[in-house]
Scaffold this motif. Structure first.
Motif, PDB file in Angstrom:
ATOM      1  N   GLN A  52       7.342  -1.082 -12.969  1.00 37.43           N
ATOM      2  CA  GLN A  52       8.391  -0.998 -11.955  1.00 37.43           C
ATOM      3  C   GLN A  52       9.699  -0.425 -12.494  1.00 37.43           C
ATOM      4  OE1 GLN A  52       6.960  -4.685  -9.075  1.00 37.43           O
ATOM      5  NE2 GLN A  52       8.547  -5.068 -10.600  1.00 37.43           N
ATOM      6  N   ALA A  53       9.843  -0.458 -13.819  1.00 38.11           N
ATOM      7  CA  ALA A  53      11.066   0.079 -14.425  1.00 38.11           C
ATOM      8  C   ALA A  53      11.054   1.598 -14.509  1.00 38.11           C
ATOM      9  CB  ALA A  53      11.254  -0.520 -15.820  1.00 38.11           C
ATOM     10  N   VAL A  54       9.861   2.208 -14.382  1.00 36.39           N
ATOM     11  CA  VAL A  54       9.766   3.656 -14.609  1.00 36.39           C
ATOM     12  C   VAL A  54       9.142   4.424 -13.463  1.00 36.39           C
ATOM     13  CG1 VAL A  54       9.720   3.430 -17.118  1.00 36.39           C
ATOM     14  CG2 VAL A  54       7.575   3.349 -15.846  1.00 36.39           C
ATOM     15  N   MET A  55       8.621   3.744 -12.437  1.00 33.97           N
ATOM     16  CA  MET A  55       8.021   4.449 -11.303  1.00 33.97           C
ATOM     17  C   MET A  55       8.055   3.562 -10.065  1.00 33.97           C
ATOM     18  SD  MET A  55       3.897   4.271 -12.197  1.00 33.97           S
ATOM     19  CE  MET A  55       4.119   4.565 -13.970  1.00 33.97           C
ATOM     20  N   PRO A  56       8.028   4.170  -8.882  1.00 30.60           N
ATOM     21  CA  PRO A  56       7.960   3.369  -7.660  1.00 30.60           C
ATOM     22  C   PRO A  56       6.632   2.597  -7.602  1.00 30.60           C
ATOM     23  CG  PRO A  56       8.577   5.640  -7.171  1.00 30.60           C
ATOM     24  CD  PRO A  56       8.123   5.619  -8.597  1.00 30.60           C
ATOM     25  N   VAL A  57       6.697   1.334  -7.173  1.00 31.99           N
ATOM     26  CA  VAL A  57       5.512   0.485  -7.075  1.00 31.99           C
ATOM     27  C   VAL A  57       5.432  -0.090  -5.667  1.00 31.99           C
ATOM     28  CG1 VAL A  57       4.362  -1.604  -7.915  1.00 31.99           C
ATOM     29  CG2 VAL A  57       5.527  -0.086  -9.535  1.00 31.99           C
ATOM     30  N   LEU A  58       4.264   0.034  -5.049  1.00 36.25           N
ATOM     31  CA  LEU A  58       4.017  -0.543  -3.731  1.00 36.25           C
ATOM     32  C   LEU A  58       3.002  -1.670  -3.862  1.00 36.25           C
ATOM     33  CD1 LEU A  58       4.290  -0.472  -0.605  1.00 36.25           C
ATOM     34  CD2 LEU A  58       2.341   1.110  -0.599  1.00 36.25           C
ATOM     35  N   HIS A  59       3.377  -2.866  -3.429  1.00 34.57           N
ATOM     36  CA  HIS A  59       2.459  -4.006  -3.415  1.00 34.57           C
ATOM     37  C   HIS A  59       1.849  -4.130  -2.020  1.00 34.57           C
ATOM     38  CE1 HIS A  59       3.528  -5.694  -7.376  1.00 34.57           C
ATOM     39  NE2 HIS A  59       4.727  -5.171  -7.134  1.00 34.57           N
ATOM     40  N   LEU A  60       0.547  -4.043  -1.942  1.00 38.87           N
ATOM     41  CA  LEU A  60      -0.147  -4.111  -0.660  1.00 38.87           C
ATOM     42  C   LEU A  60      -0.180  -5.539  -0.131  1.00 38.87           C
ATOM     43  CD1 LEU A  60      -3.173  -1.783  -1.514  1.00 38.87           C
ATOM     44  CD2 LEU A  60      -1.054  -1.169  -0.335  1.00 38.87           C
ATOM     45  N   ASP A  61      -0.225  -5.672   1.169  1.00 34.83           N
ATOM     46  CA  ASP A  61      -0.350  -6.974   1.810  1.00 34.83           C
ATOM     47  C   ASP A  61      -1.846  -7.263   1.987  1.00 34.83           C
ATOM     48  OD1 ASP A  61      -0.733  -8.962   3.914  1.00 34.83           O
ATOM     49  OD2 ASP A  61       1.423  -8.784   4.265  1.00 34.83           O
TER      50      ASP A  61
ATOM     51  N   GLU B  72      -5.043   0.159   8.517  1.00 34.98           N
ATOM     52  CA  GLU B  72      -3.656   0.606   8.608  1.00 34.98           C
ATOM     53  C   GLU B  72      -2.900   0.437   7.294  1.00 34.98           C
ATOM     54  OE1 GLU B  72      -0.451   2.444   9.772  1.00 34.98           O
ATOM     55  OE2 GLU B  72      -2.311   2.343  10.922  1.00 34.98           O
ATOM     56  N   GLU B  73      -3.187  -0.618   6.526  1.00 34.52           N
ATOM     57  CA  GLU B  73      -2.467  -0.841   5.274  1.00 34.52           C
ATOM     58  C   GLU B  73      -2.759   0.267   4.268  1.00 34.52           C
ATOM     59  OE1 GLU B  73       0.079  -3.401   2.770  1.00 34.52           O
ATOM     60  OE2 GLU B  73      -0.120  -2.731   4.846  1.00 34.52           O
ATOM     61  N   ALA B  74      -3.995   0.733   4.220  1.00 35.54           N
ATOM     62  CA  ALA B  74      -4.331   1.843   3.320  1.00 35.54           C
ATOM     63  C   ALA B  74      -3.637   3.128   3.766  1.00 35.54           C
ATOM     64  CB  ALA B  74      -5.842   2.042   3.277  1.00 35.54           C
ATOM     65  N   ARG B  75      -3.608   3.372   5.069  1.00 35.81           N
ATOM     66  CA  ARG B  75      -2.915   4.572   5.569  1.00 35.81           C
ATOM     67  C   ARG B  75      -1.422   4.500   5.254  1.00 35.81           C
ATOM     68  NH1 ARG B  75      -6.942   4.294   9.868  1.00 35.81           N
ATOM     69  NH2 ARG B  75      -5.658   2.838  11.081  1.00 35.81           N
ATOM     70  N   ARG B  76      -0.848   3.320   5.387  1.00 35.43           N
ATOM     71  CA  ARG B  76       0.572   3.143   5.046  1.00 35.43           C
ATOM     72  C   ARG B  76       0.828   3.468   3.580  1.00 35.43           C
ATOM     73  NH1 ARG B  76       4.238  -0.835   3.064  1.00 35.43           N
ATOM     74  NH2 ARG B  76       2.554  -2.252   2.477  1.00 35.43           N
ATOM     75  N   ALA B  77      -0.091   3.028   2.705  1.00 35.87           N
ATOM     76  CA  ALA B  77       0.075   3.267   1.271  1.00 35.87           C
ATOM     77  C   ALA B  77       0.011   4.754   0.940  1.00 35.87           C
ATOM     78  CB  ALA B  77      -0.996   2.504   0.498  1.00 35.87           C
ATOM     79  N   VAL B  78      -0.937   5.466   1.549  1.00 36.81           N
ATOM     80  CA  VAL B  78      -1.053   6.903   1.288  1.00 36.81           C
ATOM     81  C   VAL B  78       0.190   7.637   1.780  1.00 36.81           C
ATOM     82  CG1 VAL B  78      -2.372   8.992   1.822  1.00 36.81           C
ATOM     83  CG2 VAL B  78      -3.583   6.862   1.305  1.00 36.81           C
ATOM     84  N   ALA B  79       0.675   7.277   2.952  1.00 32.81           N
ATOM     85  CA  ALA B  79       1.887   7.919   3.475  1.00 32.81           C
ATOM     86  C   ALA B  79       3.082   7.642   2.570  1.00 32.81           C
ATOM     87  CB  ALA B  79       2.156   7.419   4.892  1.00 32.81           C
ATOM     88  N   TRP B  80       3.189   6.401   2.090  1.00 36.12           N
ATOM     89  CA  TRP B  80       4.265   6.040   1.156  1.00 36.12           C
ATOM     90  C   TRP B  80       4.193   6.895  -0.108  1.00 36.12           C
ATOM     91  CZ3 TRP B  80       3.887   4.074  -3.826  1.00 36.12           C
ATOM     92  CH2 TRP B  80       5.045   3.529  -4.379  1.00 36.12           C
ATOM     93  N   ALA B  81       2.974   7.046  -0.644  1.00 35.95           N
ATOM     94  CA  ALA B  81       2.808   7.827  -1.878  1.00 35.95           C
ATOM     95  C   ALA B  81       3.088   9.300  -1.646  1.00 35.95           C
ATOM     96  CB  ALA B  81       1.397   7.637  -2.418  1.00 35.95           C
ATOM     97  N   ALA B  82       2.659   9.831  -0.497  1.00 32.41           N
ATOM     98  CA  ALA B  82       2.828  11.258  -0.217  1.00 32.41           C
ATOM     99  C   ALA B  82       4.292  11.671  -0.221  1.00 32.41           C
ATOM    100  CB  ALA B  82       2.187  11.595   1.127  1.00 32.41           C
ATOM    101  N   GLU B  83       5.161  10.744   0.140  1.00 34.45           N
ATOM    102  CA  GLU B  83       6.596  11.044   0.139  1.00 34.45           C
ATOM    103  C   GLU B  83       7.195  11.069  -1.264  1.00 34.45           C
ATOM    104  OE1 GLU B  83       8.326   8.039   2.533  1.00 34.45           O
ATOM    105  OE2 GLU B  83       7.539   8.826   4.443  1.00 34.45           O
TER     106      GLU B  83
END
Length: 424
Positions: free
Chosen positions: A276-285, A294-305
């Motif tokens: 978390q100190a060196v890259m964006p981290v997304l914790h899935l629910d 939907e949670e997987a689609r949200r994660a891919v969209a988050w990463a694509a940005e």
């Protein structure tokens, strides 16, 4: 192709660990995903590690897949086959280590099989048949809380006997210390008593050389990468294999990079915190994962940005109490399957977004992701951490990719950064 050694691994990260170990000891090695198709072009090698996702599936299916792999390896000249298991012996009383061992033993008509998950270099030792993780018995280690294969007994003779049709004996450290001939004599004694499998102690790295020398004289053995190390040393020492240097993986791949973490081990959880100190981290629910796509689609969209600005990490990992609560709400199999498929969906989505360098933590997560990406095999490159090499995809229809497949407990505190530094 005539193989000096054939290997069947019960998960993909363990297969990478073994392929790395064999390569370090001079064997030209390729890791395949499943039994290779006839049209997959493989280089001339000394060893092939066939990766199966069979550790936690139904025992009969694990047996069928393992037998198919053995037939392919034997048809390529492998006189010895190593059934590669986890160094923490992940296997419930229902299997799958015992049933697979029994089937492979029957197929090759082996009288008695040596079994050891020991790998002292990584803190896995066996004494009087009891498996230790670092300084504590297996049943006192964090593996007692494994979400799929909780290990509550450190005595491998008992554990294996509960899942095997054959009787299980022990070759203790005192016998091993007297050398290979003493081990062979003990095995003959046990076989004469109708015992078909023998757990063997190993506490020091040198013990693996003795075990490898004995195992190489049989057609089958069962163990972790430490046993693979012993077998590789024996093959080189005997002259059956001419030691080769580690080959380069070719031109740089470049492009966006991402990390996926599905393991719930303490090591991986700390590695996520450090990342978390060196890259964006997304914790899935996890509840949202079980509810649908939907949670997987949200994660891919988050990463694509974010991936065109630098690597990202997406994690489904959670502490043991949170995993237990999730399983209580939804059921162990339902929760586990949903998370695996979500991580596979995310891996597929990341590659469609242009990711060509992918780091994956967790055996089940790695298996689900690699299967979805339909990668048939890997060349083995530079070592990131003990047991974790850089892998270059072979025969992938999507083009060049670099991957790292990490068992949950492996790697140092900065593993994700270390991996990406070597994956260029």
């Amino acid at each position: 192709m005539t193989l000096a050694l054939g290997c069947i691994a019960d998960d993909y990260t363990g297969a990478s660990d073994l392929a790395n170990t064999l390569t370090r000891r001079g064997l030209r090695t390729v890791q395949t995903i499943g039994v290779p198709s006839d049209d997959l072009k493989l280089p001339e090698v000394d060893a092939v590690v066939v990766s199966l996702k069979s550790r936690s599936i139904e025992a009969g299916e694990a047996v069928a897949r393992s037998r198919d792999a053995e037939k392919w390896l034997r048809s390529r000249g492998a006189g010895h086959v190593l059934f590669k298991i986890c160094s923490t012996f992940d296997s419930t009383d229902a299997g799958n280590i015992g049933p697979v061992m029994d089937a492979l033993r029957a197929d090759c008509a082996e009288q008695i099989v040596l079994v050891t998950p020991a790998f002292p270099e990584t803190g896995r030792t066996v004494y009087q048949g009891n498996l230790f993780v670092g300084l504590v018995p297996l049943n006192e280690s964090p593996l007692k809380d494994h979400p799929l294969n909780p290990m509550h007994d450190s005595n491998l003779v008992r554990v294996l006997a509960r899942q095997s049709r054959t009787r299980v004996g022990l070759v203790n450290l005192a016998t091993l210390a007297r050398g290979a001939d003493a081990v062979r004599a003990r095995l003959a004694e046990l076989a004469g008593q109708g015992i078909g499998a023998a757990v063997i102690d190993a506490v020091f790295d040198a013990d693996l050389e003795t075990i490898g020398a004995v195992a190489a004289g049989h057609r089958l053995s069962v163990g972790a990468s430490g046993l693979g190390l012993g077998l590789a040393r024996e093959l080189v020492k005997s002259g059956k294999v001419k030691a080769a240097s580690r080959t380069a993986l070719g031109t740089a791949v470049g492009g966006p990079a991402a990390c996926l973490a599905g393991s719930c081990s303490q090591a991986t959880l700390q590695q996520i915190v450090n990342a978390q100190a060196v890259m964006p981290v997304l914790h899935l629910d996890p509840d949202h994962i079980v509810a649908g796509k939907e949670e997987a689609r949200r994660a891919v969209a988050w990463a694509a940005e974010r991936i065109h600005s630098g690597p990202v990490l997406i994690a489904s990992s959670a502490a043991p109490d949170a995993v237990a609560a999730l399983q209580s709400r939804h059921g162990r199999e339902t929760a586990g399957h949903a998370i695996e498929q979500a991580m596979a969906d995310i891996a597929e989505g990341l590659v469609k977004c242009g990711v060509r360098r992918l780091v994956i933590a967790g055996g089940e997560t790695s298996g689900a992701a690699v299967d979805r990406l339909e990668i048939p095999g890997f060349l083995v490159g530079e070592e990131i951490a003990a047991g974790v090499p850089v892998l270059r995809a072979v025969g992938h229809r999507g083009g060049d990719m670099l991957l790292a497949l990490k068992s949950g407990n492996f790697g140092g505190p900065q593993f994700f950064s270390d991996a990406l530094e070597l994956m260029r």
